[in-house]
Enzyme design. Structure first.
Site, PDB file in Angstrom:
ATOM      1  N   LYS A  79       0.812  -1.226   0.000  1.00 56.80           N
ATOM      2  CA  LYS A  79       0.000   0.000   0.000  1.00 56.80           C
ATOM      3  C   LYS A  79       0.846   1.277   0.000  1.00 56.80           C
ATOM      4  O   LYS A  79       0.443   2.289  -0.562  1.00 56.80           O
ATOM      5  CB  LYS A  79      -0.940   0.009   1.206  1.00 56.80           C
ATOM      6  CG  LYS A  79      -2.029  -1.070   1.158  1.00 56.80           C
ATOM      7  CD  LYS A  79      -2.999  -0.884   2.311  1.00 56.80           C
ATOM      8  CE  LYS A  79      -3.762  -2.152   2.649  1.00 56.80           C
ATOM      9  NZ  LYS A  79      -4.696  -2.604   1.629  1.00 56.80           N
ATOM     10  N   GLU A 122      -2.961   6.841   7.972  1.00 57.75           N
ATOM     11  CA  GLU A 122      -3.851   7.652   7.146  1.00 57.75           C
ATOM     12  C   GLU A 122      -4.800   8.455   8.013  1.00 57.75           C
ATOM     13  O   GLU A 122      -5.182   8.019   9.091  1.00 57.75           O
ATOM     14  CB  GLU A 122      -4.711   6.742   6.242  1.00 57.75           C
ATOM     15  CG  GLU A 122      -3.989   6.277   5.008  1.00 57.75           C
ATOM     16  CD  GLU A 122      -4.845   5.387   4.117  1.00 57.75           C
ATOM     17  OE1 GLU A 122      -6.035   5.163   4.439  1.00 57.75           O
ATOM     18  OE2 GLU A 122      -4.308   4.921   3.110  1.00 57.75           O
ATOM     19  N   HIS A 124     -14.181  -4.039   8.340  1.00 59.82           N
ATOM     20  CA  HIS A 124     -13.504  -3.661   7.099  1.00 59.82           C
ATOM     21  C   HIS A 124     -13.651  -4.705   6.001  1.00 59.82           C
ATOM     22  O   HIS A 124     -12.872  -4.738   5.057  1.00 59.82           O
ATOM     23  CB  HIS A 124     -12.015  -3.372   7.349  1.00 59.82           C
ATOM     24  CG  HIS A 124     -11.788  -2.376   8.442  1.00 59.82           C
ATOM     25  ND1 HIS A 124     -12.236  -1.087   8.358  1.00 59.82           N
ATOM     26  CD2 HIS A 124     -11.182  -2.491   9.641  1.00 59.82           C
ATOM     27  CE1 HIS A 124     -11.907  -0.438   9.473  1.00 59.82           C
ATOM     28  NE2 HIS A 124     -11.278  -1.270  10.273  1.00 59.82           N
ATOM     29  N   ARG A 147      -6.740  -8.089  -9.419  1.00 55.57           N
ATOM     30  CA  ARG A 147      -7.416  -9.366  -9.674  1.00 55.57           C
ATOM     31  C   ARG A 147      -8.894  -9.108  -9.915  1.00 55.57           C
ATOM     32  O   ARG A 147      -9.355  -7.982  -9.814  1.00 55.57           O
ATOM     33  CB  ARG A 147      -7.279 -10.258  -8.440  1.00 55.57           C
ATOM     34  CG  ARG A 147      -7.815  -9.538  -7.196  1.00 55.57           C
ATOM     35  CD  ARG A 147      -7.872 -10.428  -5.988  1.00 55.57           C
ATOM     36  NE  ARG A 147      -8.003  -9.660  -4.765  1.00 55.57           N
ATOM     37  CZ  ARG A 147      -9.145  -9.240  -4.240  1.00 55.57           C
ATOM     38  NH1 ARG A 147     -10.278  -9.481  -4.864  1.00 55.57           N
ATOM     39  NH2 ARG A 147      -9.167  -8.557  -3.119  1.00 55.57           N
TER      40      ARG A 147
HETATM   41  P1  ADP Z   1     -12.841  -8.258  -2.132  1.00 52.68           P
HETATM   42  O1  ADP Z   1     -12.649  -6.802  -2.094  1.00 52.68           O
HETATM   43  O2  ADP Z   1     -12.950  -8.807  -3.516  1.00 52.68           O
HETATM   44  O3  ADP Z   1     -13.853  -8.764  -1.192  1.00 52.68           O
HETATM   45  P2  ADP Z   1     -10.922  -9.249  -0.223  1.00 52.68           P
HETATM   46  O4  ADP Z   1      -9.649  -8.525   0.021  1.00 52.68           O
HETATM   47  O5  ADP Z   1     -11.985  -9.215   0.803  1.00 52.68           O
HETATM   48  O6  ADP Z   1     -11.474  -8.801  -1.638  1.00 52.68           O
HETATM   49  O7  ADP Z   1     -10.488 -10.751  -0.511  1.00 52.68           O
HETATM   50  C1  ADP Z   1     -11.224 -11.673  -1.202  1.00 52.68           C
HETATM   51  C2  ADP Z   1     -12.059 -12.525  -0.280  1.00 52.68           C
HETATM   52  O8  ADP Z   1     -12.354 -13.740  -0.889  1.00 52.68           O
HETATM   53  C3  ADP Z   1     -11.383 -12.876   1.025  1.00 52.68           C
HETATM   54  O9  ADP Z   1     -12.283 -12.622   2.062  1.00 52.68           O
HETATM   55  C4  ADP Z   1     -11.099 -14.359   0.933  1.00 52.68           C
HETATM   56  O10 ADP Z   1     -11.203 -14.987   2.181  1.00 52.68           O
HETATM   57  C5  ADP Z   1     -12.179 -14.806   0.005  1.00 52.68           C
HETATM   58  N1  ADP Z   1     -11.865 -15.949  -0.808  1.00 52.68           N
HETATM   59  C6  ADP Z   1     -10.693 -16.277  -1.310  1.00 52.68           C
HETATM   60  N2  ADP Z   1     -10.794 -17.350  -2.080  1.00 52.68           N
HETATM   61  C7  ADP Z   1     -12.087 -17.710  -2.060  1.00 52.68           C
HETATM   62  C8  ADP Z   1     -12.849 -18.730  -2.705  1.00 52.68           C
HETATM   63  N3  ADP Z   1     -12.301 -19.595  -3.512  1.00 52.68           N
HETATM   64  N4  ADP Z   1     -14.167 -18.817  -2.503  1.00 52.68           N
HETATM   65  C9  ADP Z   1     -14.764 -17.930  -1.701  1.00 52.68           C
HETATM   66  N5  ADP Z   1     -14.097 -16.942  -1.088  1.00 52.68           N
HETATM   67  C10 ADP Z   1     -12.780 -16.831  -1.262  1.00 52.68           C
HETATM   68  P1  ADP Z   2      -7.660  -4.043   2.676  1.00 53.53           P
HETATM   69  O1  ADP Z   2      -6.445  -4.319   1.892  1.00 53.53           O
HETATM   70  O2  ADP Z   2      -7.687  -4.765   3.970  1.00 53.53           O
HETATM   71  O3  ADP Z   2      -8.895  -4.189   1.842  1.00 53.53           O
HETATM   72  P2  ADP Z   2      -8.142  -1.167   2.505  1.00 53.53           P
HETATM   73  O4  ADP Z   2      -7.079  -0.142   2.501  1.00 53.53           O
HETATM   74  O5  ADP Z   2      -8.818  -1.424   1.235  1.00 53.53           O
HETATM   75  O6  ADP Z   2      -7.539  -2.509   3.105  1.00 53.53           O
HETATM   76  O7  ADP Z   2      -9.201  -0.755   3.609  1.00 53.53           O
HETATM   77  C1  ADP Z   2     -10.244  -1.624   3.985  1.00 53.53           C
HETATM   78  C2  ADP Z   2     -11.440  -0.813   4.469  1.00 53.53           C
HETATM   79  O8  ADP Z   2     -11.091   0.025   5.573  1.00 53.53           O
HETATM   80  C3  ADP Z   2     -12.010   0.137   3.446  1.00 53.53           C
HETATM   81  O9  ADP Z   2     -12.919  -0.517   2.584  1.00 53.53           O
HETATM   82  C4  ADP Z   2     -12.657   1.206   4.309  1.00 53.53           C
HETATM   83  O10 ADP Z   2     -13.922   0.769   4.735  1.00 53.53           O
HETATM   84  C5  ADP Z   2     -11.759   1.270   5.503  1.00 53.53           C
HETATM   85  N1  ADP Z   2     -10.776   2.373   5.353  1.00 53.53           N
HETATM   86  C6  ADP Z   2      -9.588   2.266   4.759  1.00 53.53           C
HETATM   87  N2  ADP Z   2      -8.923   3.438   4.786  1.00 53.53           N
HETATM   88  C7  ADP Z   2      -9.714   4.304   5.447  1.00 53.53           C
HETATM   89  C8  ADP Z   2      -9.583   5.686   5.830  1.00 53.53           C
HETATM   90  N3  ADP Z   2      -8.489   6.378   5.564  1.00 53.53           N
HETATM   91  N4  ADP Z   2     -10.606   6.266   6.497  1.00 53.53           N
HETATM   92  C9  ADP Z   2     -11.720   5.553   6.812  1.00 53.53           C
HETATM   93  N5  ADP Z   2     -11.889   4.271   6.480  1.00 53.53           N
HETATM   94  C10 ADP Z   2     -10.902   3.640   5.808  1.00 53.53           C
HETATM   95 MG    MG Z   3      -9.406  -3.126   0.152  1.00 53.26          MG
END
Ligand code: ADP
Ligand code: ADP
Ligand code: MG
Length: 659
Positions: free
Chosen positions: A116, A200, A235, A297
Site C-alpha cells: 500500500k 492515514e 472492514h 485481480r
Molecule cells: P474483495 O474486495 O474482492 O472482497 P478481499 O480482500 O476481501 O477482496 O479478498 C477476497 C475474499 O475472498 C477474502 O475474504 C477471501 O477470504 C475470500 N476468498 C478467497 N478465495 C475464495 C474462494 N475460492 N471462494 C470464496 N471466497 C474466497
Molecule cells: P484491505 O487491503 O484490507 O482491503 P483497505 O485499505 O482497502 O484494506 O481498507 C479496507 C477498508 O477500511 C475500506 O474498505 C474502508 O472501509 C476502511 N478504510 C480504509 N482506509 C480508510 C480511511 N483512511 N478512512 C476511513 N476508512 C478507511
Molecule cells: Mg481493500
C-alpha cells in the site's frame, strides 16, 4: 483464444470461472485439496487433480504443485480467481517461467500495487488523489506517533502488506496510539510476515467506492463504472452495489479518470479494481475521494458490474490474457439499472458472526426475474473449517435501486440454508434497513445498527420449536403406521409410542402430553394435545410457525424461519438425568409408554423409593418411584395417557426434614 485453463482456486469463484470457460470452449482443469475431493468445482471440471492436504498452505497456495499439475495437464493458461495466489507476483512469474499464460496482470504491475505504501507513492506521482497521511520508510514508534499527531486524529494505522481488513487499527486519541500500533504490527506480522505500517487520516463518514478497470497490452484502458461497497463489517464487504448511491455523472467521470490513470501508471493489464475512500458527510462531491489501494485481480463483487454493463468480466480476462484488444471503448460501456450483491456466509450473526461448519442438509435458492446466484456448493456438500465460509452470492438487478433491493430481499427471504447457520436473515434485515434504503449510510452503518439488525442473541423461537416438535411427532407416527402396515402383528416395541394413532389417543376426548425436546440447545417442553380435530402442538404457548421450512434428518428436525435456524430433537433422557440434579423431585417417564396407573394422590406424603406410578412400554411394566422424600405437588398425567420419553409424570416437593 486458449484451448484449456487450469483454475487455481476452489469454491464459488472456481465454479464461476468454469462457467465462462465452458462457454468459450476451453477444457477445464480443476485442482483440489483432500477436503475438496467431491467439491462442486471438481464435479464441473473436465478433469481434476489432487494437489495436497486440506491446509491451503500445502495445496491451493503451493505454487510448485500447481505449476507441476498445469504442465502435466498441458494447460494453456492459469486463472487464479480471487484470494489464494491471485495477488502473488511470484505465482504470476512462475506461470510465465513455465510457459503458461497467467490470467491477470504482469508481475511488475502486481508488485507496483502489492504494497500500500509503494502504491500510494506511485499514485501521488501519477496525480491521483491519495488519502492524506504518512507512507514512508521510517517505522520508529515515536516518529509514527508524531506523524499521527500532525495528520490529526482520528487516524487509521494500516499494514502496508494488508488485505482482508487485517492489520488495521483506528486511533481516536494520541494517548492510544502506541498500543494500537503494537496491535496492528502484531497482526500484520502474523498475517503477512511484514509488520510495516502506514498512517492515514481517518475519513469521517467514509464511503468505500471502487472503480472496475480493464486494460489491454495495446495501451488501452477503460473503466466499467463504480461499485459502492460501504456496507462492511470489520472492514470486510457485506453488500455491494452498482452504481453507487449519490454518485453523480461528474463524480463517476472523475473517479474513472483517476482509476484509469492509476492503471496506466502501474503498466496494468487485465481486470483490476481501484479502491477509493470518499467522504460521505454532507453528500459525495467530485473533489472528495482518495485512492486507498488497487486490487490486481477479479473482485468478489464483480457480478454487480456484469449486471449493469451486460458484460462477462471473466471472458474479458481470458481475451486480454490471450493478447486481444479491449472489446469496447469507454463510451460504449453501458450502465443499465441497478444491481446489488449480498454475500451469503455460513456464520451466525447472533453469536458474533462465528463461522458455522457442517453438512449443508438443504440449500435452496429461488429462481426469479433479475436474480443471479453464484455458489460453490450444493445440498449435501460440507462447509469445512479450512476455507472461507462463503456459501453463495445473491445478485439482484432491477431498473431502479428500489427494485433491485426488493428483489434481493425477496430472494434472501426465500433462501434456504439448513445445517450450518447462515446470515440470510441478517442480509435481508440490512436490505430493509431504512437508512440503507435512503442511501444514508457509511462504512460504520452495520456496527452502529447491530441490535436493530438482529445481531444479538434472540432467544428461542417458540413457534419454530413447536413446528419442529410437530414434525417429529408426524414423522414418528408415519414410521409407526408404515411399520404396522408391513407387519400387522408388529412387536410391541413399535407400538408403544405415545403418538401411535391406533392407540388410546383416538379412544377418548382431548389428551395432553408433555414432550421434552431440545430446541436450539435449550431444554423445553412441547405441549401436545390430541383431540378429535387432530393433534395440536405448542411450545411456550406458541403454535407451530406457518412461515417456516422444516427439514428432517435422522435424529432431528431443522426449522428455518426468517433466516434463523432452530434445531429440534427429542431430549435424550439419559443425558438429561445427569443434568437434572436441581430438579430433585421431578418424576419423568423413562421411555415412551402408556400410564397404567397412578399410585398416589395429589398431596400424598411419599418416601424415597416408594412406588408412585406404573408405565407400560414394550408390553412391560415399569414402576416409577419417588426420587426423594416429600409430598406429591403435581400429577401431570392421567391413567391411560400416553407419555413421551422424558415427559413429566409428577413432581414431588421435598419435605422440610429433607432440606
Ligand atoms: P474483495 O474486495 O474482492 O472482497 P478481499 O480482500 O476481501 O477482496 O479478498 C477476497 C475474499 O475472498 C477474502 O475474504 C477471501 O477470504 C475470500 N476468498 C478467497 N478465495 C475464495 C474462494 N475460492 N471462494 C470464496 N471466497 C474466497
Ligand atoms: P484491505 O487491503 O484490507 O482491503 P483497505 O485499505 O482497502 O484494506 O481498507 C479496507 C477498508 O477500511 C475500506 O474498505 C474502508 O472501509 C476502511 N478504510 C480504509 N482506509 C480508510 C480511511 N483512511 N478512512 C476511513 N476508512 C478507511
Ligand atoms: Mg481493500
Amino acid at each position: 483464444m486458449f484451448k484449456s485453463v487450469l483454475i487455481a482456486n476452489r469454491g464459488e469463484i472456481a465454479c464461476r470461472i468454469a462457467r465462462t470457460a465452458k462457454r468459450l470452449g476451453l477444457r477445464i482443469i480443476a485442482v483440489y485439496s483432500e477436503a475438496d475431493a467431491r467439491a462442486l468445482h471438481v464435479r464441473l471440471a473436465d478433469e481434476a487433480h489432487a494437489i495436497g492436504p486440506a491446509e491451503a498452505a500445502q495445496s491451493y497456495l503451493s505454487i510448485d504443485r500447481l505449476i507441476a499439475v498445469a504442465k502435466a495437464a498441458r494447460a494453456d493458461c492459469i486463472h487464479p480467481g480471487y484470494g489464494f495466489l491471485s495477488e502473488s507476483a511470484g505465482f504470476a512469474q512462475a506461470c510465465i517461467d513455465a510457459g503458461l499464460a497467467f490470467v491477470g496482470p504482469p508481475p511488475s504491475a502486481m508488485r507496483a500495487m502489492g504494497l500500500k505504501d509503494r502504491a500510494k507513492a506511485l499514485m501521488e506521482k501519477a496525480g491521483v488523489p491519495v488519502v492524506p497521511g504518512f507512507h514512508g520508510e521510517m517505522q520508529e514508534p515515536k516518529f509514527l506517533q508524531r506523524k499521527a499527531y500532525e495528520i490529526g486524529y482520528p487516524v487509521l494505522i494500516k499494514a502496508v502488506a494488508g488485505g482482508g481488513g487485517k492489520g488495521m487499527r483506528k486511533v481516536e486519541r494520541h494517548a492510544e496510539f502506541e498500543t494500537a500500533l503494537a496491535g496492528a504490527q502484531r497482526e500484520a506480522k502474523a498475517a503477512f510476515g511484514d509488520e510495516r505500517v502506514l498512517i492515514e487520516k481517518y475519513v469521517t463518514s467514509p464511503r468505500h467506492i471502487e472503480m472496475q478497470i480493464f486494460a489491454d497490452r495495446h495501451g488501452n484502458a477503460i473503466h466499467l463504472n463504480e461499485r459502492d461497497c460501504s456496507l462492511q463489517r470489520r472492514h470486510q464487504k457485506v453488500i455491494e452495489e452498482a452504481p453507487g448511491p449519490g454518485v453523480s455523472a461528474e463524480l463517476r467521470a472523475a473517479m474513472g479518470a483517476a482509476a484509469v490513470a492509476a492503471a496506466k501508471a502501474a503498466g496494468y493489464e487485465g481486470a483490476g479494481t481501484v479502491e477509493f475512500i470518499a467522504d460521505g458527510a454532507g453528500g459525495l462531491k467530485p473533489g472528495g475521494f482518495w485512492f486507498m489501494e488497487m486490487n490486481t485481480r477479479l473482485q468478489v463483487e464483480h457480478p454487480v458490474t456484469e449486471a449493469i454493463t451486460g458484460l462477462d468480466l471473466v471472458e474479458w480476462q481470458f481475451r486480454i490474457a490471450a493478447g486481444e484488444k479491449l472489446p469496447l471503448k469507454q463510451d460504449q460501456v453501458r450502465l443499465d439499472g441497478h444491481a446489488v450483491e449480498a454475500r451469503l456466509y455460513a456464520e451466525d450473526p447472533e453469536r458474533g458472526f462465528l463461522p458455522s461448519t457442517g453438512k449443508l442438509i438443504a440449500l435452496r435458492f429461488p429462481a426469479a426475474e433479475g436474480l443471479r446466484v453464484d455458489s460453490g456448493v450444493e445440498a449435501g456438500d460440507e462447509v469445512t473449517p479450512f476455507y472461507d465460509p462463503m456459501i453463495a452470492k445473491l445478485i439482484a438487478h432491477g431498473t431502479t435501486r428500489e427494485q433491485a433491493l426488493d428483489r434481493l430481499v425477496d430472494a434472501l427471504d426465500k433462501t434456504v440454508v439448513i445445517g450450518p447457520r447462515g446470515n440470510a436473515g441478517f442480509l435481508a434485515a440490512l436490505c430493509r434497513a431504512p437508512g440503507f434504503r435512503a442511501g444514508e449510510f457509511d462504512t460504520g452503518f452495520i456496527e452502529r445498527n447491530l441490535v436493530a439488525l438482529g445481531c444479538t442473541r434472540q432467544g428461542l423461537d417458540s413457534a419454530a420449536a413447536a413446528l419442529g416438535a410437530r414434525e417429529l411427532l408426524a414423522r414418528e407416527s408415519a414410521r409407526l403406521s408404515a411399520a404396522n402396515e408391513r407387519e400387522p402383528d408388529a412387536p410391541a416395541s413399535v407400538q408403544t409410542s405415545p403418538w401411535d394413532a391406533a392407540d388410546a389417543f383416538q379412544l377418548a376426548g382431548a389428551r395432553r402430553l408433555e414432550l421434552p425436546i431440545l430446541a436450539d440447545g435449550e431444554n423445553v417442553i412441547a405441549e401436545v394435545v390430541h383431540a378429535a380435530a387432530g393433534i395440536a402442538v405448542t411450545v411456550a404457548g406458541s403454535a407451530p410457525a406457518a412461515d417456516a421450512v422444516a427439514v428432517a434428518v435422522a435424529d432431528a428436525v431443522y426449522v428455518l424461519r426468517r433466516g434463523r435456524q432452530t434445531k429440534v430433537s427429542l431430549r435424550d433422557l439419559t443425558l438429561d438425568e445427569a443434568g437434572d440434579g436441581g430438579a430433585g423431585g421431578l418424576v419423568r417417564a423413562p421411555m415412551h409408554g402408556k400410564v397404567l396407573g397412578i399410585l398416589v394422590e395429589q398431596g400424598s406424603a411419599v418416601t424415597r423409593g416408594q412406588r408412585v406410578a406404573i408405565i407400560e412400554a414394550m408390553k412391560m411394566e415399569h414402576t416409577l418411584t419417588a426420587p426423594i422424600d416429600g409430598t406429591v405437588a403435581e400429577i401431570a398425567v392421567a391413567p391411560d395417557a400416553q407419555v413421551a420419553e422424558g415427559a413429566k409424570v409428577m413432581v414431588i416437593a421435598a419435605s422440610e426434614a429433607a432440606q
